[in-house]
Scaffold this motif. Structure first.
Motif, mmCIF file in Angstrom:
data_model
loop_
_atom_site.group_PDB
_atom_site.id
_atom_site.type_symbol
_atom_site.label_atom_id
_atom_site.label_comp_id
_atom_site.label_asym_id
_atom_site.label_seq_id
_atom_site.Cartn_x
_atom_site.Cartn_y
_atom_site.Cartn_z
ATOM 1 N N ASN A 694 0.706 -1.029 -0.149
ATOM 2 C CA ASN A 694 0.166 -0.131 -0.138
ATOM 3 C C ASN A 694 0.967 1.479 -0.304
ATOM 4 O O ASN A 694 1.727 1.800 1.108
ATOM 5 N N THR A 726 -1.456 -0.799 -3.788
ATOM 6 C CA THR A 726 -2.741 -0.220 -3.689
ATOM 7 C C THR A 726 -2.783 0.874 -3.186
ATOM 8 O O THR A 726 -1.829 1.393 -2.100
ATOM 9 N N GLU A 728 -3.519 4.697 -1.739
ATOM 10 C CA GLU A 728 -4.433 5.168 -0.735
ATOM 11 C C GLU A 728 -4.954 7.028 -0.341
ATOM 12 O O GLU A 728 -3.821 7.209 -0.323
ATOM 13 N N ALA A 756 -8.005 1.975 -1.937
ATOM 14 C CA ALA A 756 -8.362 2.278 -0.540
ATOM 15 C C ALA A 756 -8.410 3.990 -0.112
ATOM 16 O O ALA A 756 -8.150 4.331 -0.238
ATOM 17 N N ASP A 758 -8.681 5.893 2.966
ATOM 18 C CA ASP A 758 -8.233 5.893 3.906
ATOM 19 C C ASP A 758 -8.715 7.336 5.228
ATOM 20 O O ASP A 758 -9.446 7.419 4.798
ATOM 21 N N LEU A 775 -13.850 3.180 -6.447
ATOM 22 C CA LEU A 775 -12.659 2.586 -4.605
ATOM 23 C C LEU A 775 -12.666 0.686 -4.551
ATOM 24 O O LEU A 775 -13.574 0.038 -5.503
ATOM 25 N N TYR A 777 -11.831 -1.132 -1.452
ATOM 26 C CA TYR A 777 -11.998 -1.177 0.052
ATOM 27 C C TYR A 777 -11.843 -0.292 1.145
ATOM 28 O O TYR A 777 -11.244 1.030 -0.145
ATOM 29 N N LYS A 779 -10.845 1.529 4.858
ATOM 30 C CA LYS A 779 -10.009 1.389 5.848
ATOM 31 C C LYS A 779 -10.342 2.155 7.798
ATOM 32 O O LYS A 779 -11.165 3.571 7.312
#
Length: 863
Positions: A694, A726, A728, A756, A758, A775, A777, A779
Motif C-alpha cells: 500500500n 494498493t 490509499e 482504498a 483511508d 474504490l 475497500y 479503512k
C-alpha cells in the motif's frame, strides 16, 4: 556705580565680529557681550549684548538659549582663556542642562589681562560640527585693536610728539596685530626699514607685482623708482627727511601712475606711514588702486544692443537684479513664461511670479550659495498672470566689484515642465502599481527601510502581509478582467481603514502589504487588522457579479533599534502562512514558535536536494487476516530524521511538504524506493500474489491533471505490474476537486491498482462520494476502532461502516487494533482484515523480509 555708556561704534564692531565668527564657523547661534572696565574686567555689561541668530532658528529656542547663556556668563567671571565643550564630555556643568546645546565655544577678546569683549558660539547639531574651528586669529587680533582704539577714544586725549605715528610696542602681540591688519587688507602694502629693505608684504602686493618676498623683492627705493617715476624723488625725500624732522612731511599722493611694465600701467593713490616692527622703527607703504573707468559711449551702446539681442533670442528667461534683488532687466522669454511686461517685473515685481515658495527663504538661500560657490541652482514653479503654471530650472550667478563684494545677480530660467512631467510619469511607473495606484514592491522596500529607521525616535512600526483567500477561483471562473476590478476594490477598502500616513503596497497578484509607523502601543494593531479582515468580508458586486471574499493577514512588529527589513519581512510572511494554516479569514501575529516551521522547511528542502544522504526512509506495517494471522500485505509509511531537529513524524513533515510544493519530489523518491523493494521480494518469491504493497497518495498530487499518467509511466519504466499495489487516498482529496481527483483515480484503477479510502469516518463520510469514487475497500479509522469497547457511539459508527461496506461490496480494513478483545469484536462482526500494534508495529525492510519468510500462507483481502 552707574554703568558707563557704550557707544554705537563699540556695538557695531562687536556685532560684526560676532556675525563674522558665527558665519565662518557655521555656528547655529552666537552671543556677544562688551566688558565694562569701570566695573572691573570680570563684570559683563548686559545692556551692550549683541545677538546674532539665523532666521530659521525657532523663536522659543532662541529666547531660551539667550536667557540660559546670559544667566550663566553673568554669574561667572570672564575667563581670559578660550575653551570648548560638548555634551559628550564627562563634565557636570550647569549649562549642559540646556537640551538644545550640543557644543559651545567661549572666546575672550583682549590683550594680556585686559578683556574687551566675550563671544559665545553655540552649535545645536554636534554630529556635523568639528572641535577644530576655522582659524580666526587674524580676525580676532584686528577686532582687539579696533575695540581697544574705541575705548581709548572714550578717555581724555594725551598729546603725542609725533603725529599719525602708531604706538610702538616691543611685545610680540603688537607685531601679530600689525601682521593681521596687513594680511586682511585688500590693498597692496609693504613694510620696509630705513635701509629700504622689504621686511613684509601682503598677498595683494604679490599679486600686483607678480612677486613675493621668498623670490626676493628689490629694495623699495628701486621698486619706487621703477614703478612710480613721477613721485619717486618726492617720496624718497619724505623718508629721508623723517629722521631730521621727526615726522612725515608728505604722507599720501593721489591719482599717480604706477608702471607695471612697458605695456601696462594703472592709476593709484599712495599712502606712506611710519610703524614700529620687529622692535625697530620702520615704514609702511600702501597702494590703493583706483576703479574709475572711462568708457567710450559708442562702444558701450553697441555692447548693450548686443546683450539685448542675445538675451532676446535665447530660449530661457533672463533677469538682472541688484544686490537687494531689485530687477533692472528682463528678456522676452520671461514675459512669455509669466505674461509680465517689463514694468511689472521691475523692482521686486518679478517675485510675484514665484509660486508656493517663501521668497524670503529663497533669496536667503541664493545669498548663501553665492557667497560659497558663486552660483545657485534649483527648480521652482512659476505662475503667470492668468494662473498658468510651469516648472523652471533656475541658475543664479553673482556680480562682484573689485573688492569681491556682491553688487547684483544674473538669473537664468529654463522651462522644464515637459521633462518634469515625463520624469514624474517614469517615477510613478517605477514606484507605483499601474492597476491600483498603490506603491509597488520596489517602492515598498524603500518605505519599509525608512519606517524601520524611525523606530528608535518615533515609536513602534508594524508590517502586515495580506493575501486574498482562493482568489484564483475568481480569475478562473469570471475572468481576469473581473479579477482586476476586484483587486481595485480591495485597494479602495484598504485605504478606507488605514491612516493617510500609513503606506499600502501591492506586491503582485492578490498580495498586499501595509506599513504602519509611529504607533505608541502594540495594542492598537489588532483592532486595525480586524478592521481589514472585516472590510474584505463585506460583499462585492462587480459588473453584476455578487461575491464574498475573505483574506488572511500576517503581522510583524518592530519595536527595537536596528531591525533589518529582511527580518521583519520574513516574520510577516511566517505569520501569514500561520493565518492560512489556521483556517484563513483571520489575522495572526508573528511568534517565535513559527521559526520552528521555517527550520523544518529549510531542513526538508536541504534533504530533498541531497536525497542520497538524506534522513528519509520508510517502514512497512503488515495487514493481517485476523483469524489465521496470515499476511495480506504491507502499508509503506514514510519516516524522516534530521541531524538538527531529530526524528520528525509524518503528521508534521508531510503537510509541510504539501504546503510548500515539495510533495511531488518526495513521492517520486518514495515510490522508487518501495518499487525497488517490491521487485526484490517478487524476484525472491517472498511476496506472492495476491499480497499487496500500500502506498499513500497526497491530497495535492490528485489535483494535478497529469498525475495518474505520470504514476503509470513510472511503473511502466520500472517494469513492475501495478496489480501488486494498493493506493490509499483520503476523502479530502476527492472533495476539494472531485472532477480531477476522480479522473486520476479511475485511470489508476483501470491500470491495475487497487484503490482504498483511508481514515474513513473522520472526514465528510458522504454516501455520494462512496458512489462516485472508484474504490476497492475502505479503512476504518483507528480513532473509532480503539474506542468500540468503551464508547457506545464509536461502536455504533463502526457497525454502520461494516454494514455499509458489505452492502457496497467493498473490502474492510480496521486500523489501530491493539488488543485481543478489540480483534475478537471486529471478527465477530465480520471485519477480518486488521492493522495495528496487536499484530505488528511498523517494521524495517529487513524485519519485513524475515516475517515474509515465516508466513508462507497467504489469503485474499476479506470482503
Amino acid at each position: 556705580m552707574k554703568l558707563q555708556q557704550i557707544t554705537k561704534s563699540n556695538n557695531y564692531i562687536l556685532e560684526h565680529c560676532v556675525e563674522k565668527l558665527s558665519r565662518i564657523n557655521q555656528s547655529d547661534y552666537a552671543l556677544g557681550f562688551l566688558v565694562d572696565d569701570e566695573l572691573g574686567t570680570h563684570h559683563v555689561n548686559l545692556e551692550s549684548r549683541v545677538v546674532i541668530t539665523p532666521d530659521m532658528l525657532f523663536e522659543p529656542i532662541k529666547n531660551e538659549l539667550t536667557k540660559d547663556l546670559t544667566d550663566y556668563f553673568l554669574a561667572k567671571d570672564c575667563v581670559p582663556v578660550p575653551y570648548f565643550f560638548d555634551n559628550k564630555a564627562e563634565v557636570n556643568d550647569g549649562l549642559l542642562s540646556n537640551k538644545y546645546i550640543d557644543n559651545l565655544r567661549y572666546i575672550p577678546i583682549g590683550e594680556n589681562d585686559n578683556i574687551y569683549a566675550i563671544i559665545v558660539l553655540v552649535n545645536i547639531e554636534l554630529s556635523v560640527r568639528s572641535k577644530d574651528l576655522i582659524d580666526v586669529t587674524p580676525f580676532l587680533l584686528a577686532t582687539i585693536t579696533l575695540l581697544k582704539n574705541q575705548k581709548i577714544r572714550l578717555k581724555p586725549s594725551i598729546p603725542r610728539p609725533v603725529e599719525n605715528k602708531l604706538s610702538a610696542s616691543s611685545d610680540s602681540q603688537s607685531q601679530l596685530i600689525l601682521e593681521s591688519l596687513l594680511k586682511n587688507t585688500f590693498h597692496p602694502a609693504f613694510i620696509f626699514n630705513e635701509e629700504f629693505k622689504v621686511l613684509k608684504s601682503n598677498l595683494a602686493s604679490q599679486r600686483l607685482f607678480n612677486s613675493n618676498l621668498e623670490r626676493g623683492w628689490p629694495s623699495i627705493d628701486k621698486l619706487i623708482n621703477r614703478t612710480l617715476p613721477s613721485i619717486a624723488f618726492r617720496l624718497l625725500t619724505a623718508i629721508t627727511k623723517f629722521f631730521f624732522l621727526g615726522h612725515l612731511e608728505k604722507q599720501q599722493w593721489e591719482n599717480i601712475e604706477l608702471v607695471l611694465n612697458e605695456h601696462q600701467s594703472i592709476y593709484v593713490d599712495i599712502h606712506l606711514f611710519d610703524v614700529s616692527y620687529l622692535n625697530s622703527h620702520c615704514f609702511g607703504l600702501m597702494i590703493n588702486e583706483r576703479t574709475e573707468v572711462t568708457v567710450n559711449q559708442e562702444i558701450y551702446n553697441v555692447s548693450v544692443q548686443r546683450f539685448n539681442a542675445l538675451t532676446s533670442v535665447v530660449p530661457m528667461a533672463i533677469l538682472q537684479t541688484d544686490k537687494d534683488f531689485n530687477c533692472s532687466y528682463v528678456n522676452k522669454t520671461w514675459a512669455k513664461y509669466t505674461l509680465q511686461n517689463e514694468d511689472q517685473a521691475l523692482g521686486q515685481g518679478w517675485l510675484s511670479a514665484i509660486k508656493n515658495i517663501d521668497t524670503d527663504d529663497l533669496l536667503l538661500e541664493i545669498i548663501r550659495a553665492i557667497s560659497h560657490s558663486n552660483n545657485f541652482k534649483s527648480e521652482l514653479e512659476l505662475i503667470s498672470i492668468t494662473g498658468r503654471s510651469l516648472w523652471a530650472s533656475i541658475n543664479v550667478v553673482g556680480l562682484f566689484n573689485d573688492r569681491f563684494e556682491v553688487t547684483g545677480f544674473i538669473f537664468t530660467m529654463l522651462d522644464i515642465s515637459e521633462e518634469r512631467s515625463h520624469s514624474k510619469k517614469l517615477q510613478k511607473m517605477a514606484n507605483y502599481d499601474h492597476l491600483t495606484g498603490l506603491s509597488n514592491r520596489a517602492f515598498f522596500t524603500d518605505r519599509l527601510t525608512l519606517a524601520l529607521a524611525r523606530v528608535p525616535r518615533h515609536g513602534i512600526s508594524a508590517l502586515m502581509f495580506l493575501d486574498l483567500d482562493r482568489f484564483k477561483n475568481i480569475n478562473d471562473t469570471l475572468g481576469h478582467h473581473i479579477g482586476d476590478l476586484v483587486i481595485q476594490e480591495v485597494a479602495k477598502r484598504l485605504k478606507s481603514v488605514v491612516r493617510d500616513e500609513d503606506s499600502i503596497a501591492r506586491l503582485g497578484g492578490d498580495e498586499f502589504a501595509i506599513i504602519f509607523t509611529d504607533l505608541m502601543t502594540e495594542s492598537v494593531i489588532a483592532p486595525i487588522a480586524n478592521k481589514i479582515v472585516t472590510a474584505i468580508n463585506l460583499p462585492f458586486k462587480v459588473e453584476g457579479n455578487a461575491m464574498v471574499l475573505s483574506c488572511s493577514v500576517g503581522v510583524a512588529i518592530a519595536t527595537e533599534h536596528n531591525v533589518e527589513s529582511s527580518d521583519i519581512l520574513r516574520k510577516a510572511d511566517l505569520a501569514l502562512y500561520q493565518a492560512k494554516d489556521s483556517g484563513r479569514n483571520q489575522f495572526c501575529f508573528y511568534e517565535s514558535s513559527l521559526e520552528k516551521d521555517l527550520s523544518l522547511l529549510n531542513c526538508l528542502t536541504a534533504d530533498l536536494n541531497n536525497l542520497n544522504q538524506s534522513g528519509f526512509s520508510f517502514v512497512l506495517q503488515p495487514l493481517i487476516q485476523a483469524v489465521t494471522e496470515n499476511i495480506i500485505g504491507f502499508e509503506a509509511l514514510a519516516r524522516w530524521s534530521n541531524n538538527e531537529l531529530g526524528v520528525i513524524g509524518p503528521d508534521t513533515f508531510i503537510p509541510t511538504l504539501e504546503e510548500n510544493g515539495l510533495i511531488q519530489v518526495f513521492s517520486e523518491w518514495l515510490f522508487y524506493q518501495v518499487i525497488a523493494q517490491t521487485k526484490l521480494w517478487i524476484a525472491r518469491n517472498l511476496l506472492t500474489f495476491p499480497q499487496k504493497i500500500n502506498l499513500n497518495l497526497s491530497v495535492k498530487q490528485l489535483h494535478f491533471i497529469e498525475f495518474a499518467d505520470s504514476v503509470i509511466a513510472l511503473f511502466k519504466k520500472e517494469k513492475v505490474d501495478p496489480s501488486w499495489f494498493t493506493l490509499e487516498v483520503t476523502e479530502t482529496a476527492f472533495i476539494q476537486d472531485p472532477a480531477i481527483a476522480g479522473e486520476n483515480l479511475r485511470k489508476l484503477k483501470k491500470a491495475g491498482f487497487l484503490i482504498a479510502l483511508d481514515d474513513f469516518g473522520t472526514g465528510y463520510s458522504s454516501l455520494g462520494l462512496l458512489r462516485q469514487m472508484p474504490l476497492n475497500y475502505i479503512k476504518i479509522d483507528k480513532s473509532f476502532v480503539m474506542d468500540i469497547l468503551r464508547d457506545d457511539e464509536a461502536e455504533k459508527i463502526v457497525l454502520a461502516i461494516i454494514g455499509l461496506g458489505k452492502m457496497l461490496d467493498l473490502g474492510l480494513v480496521a486500523e489501530g487494533v491493539e488488543d485481543a478483545d478489540t480483534k475478537d469484536w471486529l471478527v465477530a462482526h465480520g471485519c477480518l482484515c486488521h492493522q495495528g500494534y496487536y499484530f505488528h508495529k511498523p517494521l524495517t525492510q529487513q524485519h519485513a523480509c524475515d516475517l515474509l519468510r515465516k508466513h508462507k500462507d497467504i489469503e485474499m483481502l476479506a470482503t
